[in-house]
Structure formats: C-alpha cells, structure tokens
Design a protein around this motif. Structure first.
Motif, PDB file in Angstrom:
ATOM      1  N   GLN A  64      -6.496 -30.006  59.661  1.00  0.00           N
ATOM      2  CA  GLN A  64      -6.362 -31.089  59.335  1.00  0.00           C
ATOM      3  C   GLN A  64      -5.370 -32.067  60.283  1.00  0.00           C
ATOM      4  O   GLN A  64      -5.631 -33.573  60.455  1.00  0.00           O
ATOM      5  CB  GLN A  64      -5.569 -31.669  58.113  1.00  0.00           C
ATOM      6  N   HIS A 165      -5.661 -21.747  58.040  1.00  0.00           N
ATOM      7  CA  HIS A 165      -6.138 -22.881  56.577  1.00  0.00           C
ATOM      8  C   HIS A 165      -7.475 -23.421  57.095  1.00  0.00           C
ATOM      9  O   HIS A 165      -7.418 -24.146  57.525  1.00  0.00           O
ATOM     10  CB  HIS A 165      -5.304 -23.656  56.559  1.00  0.00           C
ATOM     11  N   MET A 210      -4.965 -21.083  50.120  1.00  0.00           N
ATOM     12  CA  MET A 210      -6.486 -21.399  49.022  1.00  0.00           C
ATOM     13  C   MET A 210      -7.755 -20.529  48.576  1.00  0.00           C
ATOM     14  O   MET A 210      -8.570 -20.591  49.876  1.00  0.00           O
ATOM     15  CB  MET A 210      -6.811 -22.794  49.063  1.00  0.00           C
ATOM     16  N   TRP A 475     -10.948 -32.580  55.433  1.00  0.00           N
ATOM     17  CA  TRP A 475     -12.250 -31.709  55.001  1.00  0.00           C
ATOM     18  C   TRP A 475     -13.181 -32.252  55.010  1.00  0.00           C
ATOM     19  O   TRP A 475     -13.702 -33.925  56.075  1.00  0.00           O
ATOM     20  CB  TRP A 475     -11.837 -31.021  53.962  1.00  0.00           C
TER      21      TRP A 475
HETATM   22  C1  FCB Z   1      -5.500 -28.858  49.059  1.00  0.00           C
HETATM   23  C2  FCB Z   1      -6.211 -27.989  50.509  1.00  0.00           C
HETATM   24  C3  FCB Z   1      -5.396 -29.229  51.895  1.00  0.00           C
HETATM   25  C4  FCB Z   1      -6.147 -30.649  50.868  1.00  0.00           C
HETATM   26  C5  FCB Z   1      -4.915 -30.760  49.604  1.00  0.00           C
HETATM   27  C6  FCB Z   1      -5.627 -32.333  49.324  1.00  0.00           C
HETATM   28  O1  FCB Z   1      -6.883 -28.120  48.347  1.00  0.00           O
HETATM   29  O2  FCB Z   1      -5.395 -26.800  50.581  1.00  0.00           O
HETATM   30  O3  FCB Z   1      -5.824 -28.715  52.478  1.00  0.00           O
HETATM   31  O4  FCB Z   1      -7.395 -31.137  51.937  1.00  0.00           O
HETATM   32  O5  FCB Z   1      -5.962 -30.283  49.061  1.00  0.00           O
END
Ligand code: FCB
Length: 515
Positions: A64, A165, A210, A475
């Motif tokens: 990111q 990530h 996540m 994303w």
């Molecule tokens: C989470 C992600 C992060 C970012 C935030 C807004 O789901 O971990 O990378 O995109 O949301």
C-alpha cells in the motif's frame, strides 16, 4: 471490507477539500454529536485516560505504501499482477509508486517521531526477501528493512513487523497459492529468514494480516487476487494459512530468542439481528468464522464451531496431526476494528434469484452469498453515521470486541493493530494549507474513549495502531479512499500532516483525549 467499500462509494457525497469546521480542538466537539446513534458523550471522552507506557502507534502495509515494485531484485507479487490487470482496480491504479515509502521512509519515520509515536506496524514484502517465494534471501531486500528498523529504533519507535499483508510472491501463486499446503513450509522458511536477520532488533511479529479476508476475498469470492471464486479453495487456503501460522511461530522463535509472536486479525463484533436462538447462534458462527478461525486454531489447536454441521475436514485438506501443527500459543493477540456486523440466521432469507441467501460474509452483497455451511447473513448497518468508505461508525464495537476477546481468551495481552476511517479532506488554501479533518478526530476520540473504558474494566490492552500513517493504495479501491493521518499528494509525494494527525500526536504525548 472491500466489497462494502465499493458498494457504498457510489453513493458517497463526500468531496475532497470540502469546507469543514476549521479548528480541530476538543472544544469543537459538536453538541449534536450526542444525538447521533452510537455517539459517545463528551464527558466520557474528556475523562478517558490511558496507562503509563501505553504504546501509541500507526500502521501501514508494504504494497500500500512502498512503491519501487521492481527495484533491488524484488520479484512480482500477486498484487503487482492484479493491479496491472485491466479492470481489477478502481481508476486503473497500481502500487508501482504508491507513497514511495521505499525511498522516503526516513521522512515518514520523522513524522512518526514528531507525532510522539512509540510503535510502527509495517509489513515486509515477501517478494523483496525471496523474489520467487523460496530459496536464498535477496540481500538488498534484507538491507532495506534492516535500515528501516534501525531508523525506527534511533527514533525511539518499536518496530512491529507483519510478515504477510497480502502480497504473495506471484511464483507461489503459480504453484496454486494458499490452497497448496506446501506454502505453509515456504512461509515458515521465510519467517525464519526474517527472524534470523532482523530478530536481534525486531521482537514483535505478526504472521498474517487479516487471514480470513485474503483467503475469502482472494479464493472464495475473487475480489482480491488471485481472483478465484470457489468455496472449497477458500477452505483449503484457510487451512494452509493456519498451518503456516503455527509453523512460522516456531521457526521465528527458533531463529530469534527475543521473538514474540501474535496476530493482526480483522475482527468485527457480531450482534444478533434478533433475540431468537437462531440469530444468536448465527452471530456465534460469524464470530467463529470471521474473528477466531485463525485464533482458536493457534491457541487450542482446533477449529471453532463456524459451521452448521460437521467441520468439513476433508474439504479443507486436513490431515491427522494438523492440530499439533496449527497450535501456537500466541504471546499476545492483535486485531483490528473498523465496523460492526448485524448477523441473522440465513435459513429463511430469500436472495434476489429466489434462492436462499447464505453467507460466510455477505457484506450486504447477495452475489457473494455462497456458503451453505455457515448459513448466516452478515450486514454492515447504517444506524450510525457513515465514513467516506461507507462504513458505519459504531464506537461501542471496540469495547464489546475487546471485552469479548478478554473473556474468551483468559485475559490476554491485546494490541489493537488497526483502526481508522476514510475521509477525503484535503489541504485547505484559506487555512494555509492545513487539513482540517474534524470528522476523523471525532472518530478517534470516540473509539479511543471506548477503548479506555475497556481498559478501565480490566482489559489488558498495551498498544493501539491508527490506520494509517499516510494516505495510500487502498487495494481494489485504488487511491479513491484516504485513511491517512497524513495527507499525501500523489503528484509530487508531498506529505501534509492532517489536523487529526497533529491531534493524535498530542494524545500520544498526554495519554488522554482532551488535548
Ligand atoms: C484493513 C486492511 C488495511 C487497510 C484498511 C483500511 O482491512 O488491513 O490494509 O486496507 O483495512
């Protein structure tokens, strides 16, 4: 979360740089806030206190922010491939340059320092370390992160490293990606390399960011790379990730005696849609599938009750002995909170095509309701106000979630690994280029007041990471969402700390919110 972001974006009326109340101070908390559903009373915000030594921080993720997508021997990742594929990312955006954090990290760490931050959660790009995901490490990649860590330590900031990530080396996707259980071993090797080279200085490691999201969104419904939509692949991917988490836990500890290993799960408190036993059971299944599917396996070596019937071991590719491989008693538990879910039993719901609407995570989107095994329907409500990403602001959620995890896991050390909101506020010429983003300040004031209440009520929370240091590549939404405490002009990489960032810096210094 991407699905609802995309869905709501279309209806968002927010405009970058719109005229806002110019001053960001606490005193500006609007009185009418008290009438907004879910809002926290100003008196609670005023009296909130945090413990001495509380670790205030910010988070980012490699793809990111870094850019430099093909420099210094870096291999291609699945996000490079995905963003280079026409039609996948909003605005045709890519992370090729992003915030150029790969080169500009010294000035970004200077911002952290200026804002009194004590912890920086960043992730390492696997394909910088092993360009094809296996084999000898790329020295230039290691050197980069080594310098970043040294710069942090010199600034008095704790490096918190997320190993993964979402930017899998493309070469590993070419071998089948996470549904291929060989990846668990490859990931453990990668973790061992990092702990060997950086583990003298990094002591806080989270294997996955996540995990449910990249497994489900990538393999279950296909809105993230590799863009596959098959529930069986999701089950297999998630199982490999559970094995990988356990193996990485051990290999990091074997390579570095100082390593502590935790997590960075995405979590949402699940409120039953009604008091019926069916809806309550559905909310419990949501919690098991979306919140603890990778936590219960680590702490107890078994899958939680996420399914209506039997646990589908065969479809997962579960082998005898896997329970021992998955088991990894985490040293601390890290999770993010963005927004809550309302969960109903899906048996009686009728989808648009007249079919039952089932969902591991429907996220308000009937087209992704494909899972008959969990048989719940989860929605993101809009009782409270919405951010520019369309996510409901519900500050009580963080209190409920922290207390639930505290109860269920016997009072663990907790790190909040992310929390934040997207608002498009930009520099305002009439205010000398300041970014008066009052709404973001209100967001953090309220959530942090609820976090302080959880701490007062006994939760052992030691750190909080705001998402995020810089506006960045969001994303599949590209650059259309701005979560930064620092505004980034992507035309010239100029950073402007938003009023919310300056406020958060004062909070970090004072351990209180009325600053
Ligand atoms: C989470 C992600 C992060 C970012 C935030 C807004 O789901 O971990 O990378 O995109 O949301």
């Amino acid at each position: 979360m991407d699905m609802d972001r995309r869905r709501f974006l279309a209806s968002s009326l927010a405009v970058a740089g719109g005229a806002m109340v110019p001053t960001a101070a606490f005193a500006q908390l609007p009185a009418e806030d008290q009438n907004i559903p879910g809002a926290i009373p100003p008196a609670q915000i005023r009296s909130a206190r945090f413990p001495e030594g509380f670790l205030w921080g910010m988070a980012t993720a490699s793809y990111q922010v870094e850019g430099a997508w093909n420099e210094d021997g870096k291999g291609e990742s699945i996000w490079d491939r995905f963003s280079h594929t026409v039609g996948k990312v909003k605005g045709g955006a890519t992370g090729d340059v992003a915030c150029d954090h790969y080169h500009l990290y010294p000035q970004d760490i200077a911002i952290l320092k200026r804002l009194n931050q004590k912890s920086y959660r960043f992730s390492i790009s696997w394909s910088r370390i092993q360009p094809t995901g296996t084999g000898a490490p790329n020295q230039k990649g290691l050197d980069h992160y080594s310098k970043l860590v040294d710069t942090l330590l010199t600034a008095g900031i704790r490096p918190f490293c997320t190993l993964y990530h979402w930017d899998l080396p493309q070469a590993l996707q070419d071998l089948g990606g996470w549904p291929n259980r060989d990846l668990a071993g490859f990931f453990a090797d990668y973790a061992g390399i990092l702990a060997k080279y950086l583990g003298d200085r990094i002591t806080v490691w989270a294997p996955f960011n996540m995990p449910w999201s990249f497994c489900y969104l990538g393999y279950g419904v296909g809105v993230f790379p590799p863009g596959l939509a098959n529930y069986g692949l999701f089950l297999k991917a998630a199982h490999t990730v559970n094995l990988a988490q356990g193996q990485a836990f051990r290999s990091a500890k074997a390579a570095s005696s100082k390593a502590t290993v935790g997590s960075a799960y995405g979590m949402a408190p699940a409120y039953p849609a009604s008091g019926s036993p069916e809806d309550r059971a559905a909310a419990a299944r949501y919690h098991a599938m979306n919140n603890t599917y990778f936590l219960e396996t680590a702490m107890h070596g078994k899958y939680p009750q996420a399914f209506v019937g039997e646990i589908p071991y065969e479809a997962m590719g579960f082998k005898s002995g896997d329970d021992k491989i998955m088991r990894a008693p985490l040293d601390w538990i890290g999770f993010h909170y963005y927004t809550r879910r309302i969960v109903a039993d899906a048996s009686r719901k009728i989808g648009p095509a007249g079919q039952a609407s089932f969902g591991t995570e429907t996220e308000n989107d009937e087209s992704t309701s494909r899972d008959q095994r969990t048989n719940f329907q989860a929605t993101t409500p809009s009782e409270g106000p919405l951010t520019d990403a369309g996510l409901e602001i519900w500050p009580h959620g963080i209190y409920d979630l922290v207390m639930q995890i505290t109860r269920e896991y016997n009072h663990p050390i907790i790190e909040i690994t992310e929390e934040g909101c997207s608002y498009l506020d930009a520099p305002y010429e009439k205010e000398n280029g300041r970014v008066p983003d009052t709404r973001r300040i209100h967001f953090f004031q309220q959530h942090l007041a609820e976090l302080a209440r959880a701490i007062t009520d006994g939760a052992n929370v030691r750190a909080y990471h705001a998402w995020t240091l810089l506006d960045n590549f969001e994303w599949a939404d590209g650059y259309s969402q701005r979560y930064g405490l620092t505004y980034v002009d992507f035309r010239d990489q100029k950073r402007t700390i938003r009023d919310s960032g300056l406020w958060y810096g004062r909070v970090a210094a004072a351990n209180r919110l009325d600053v």
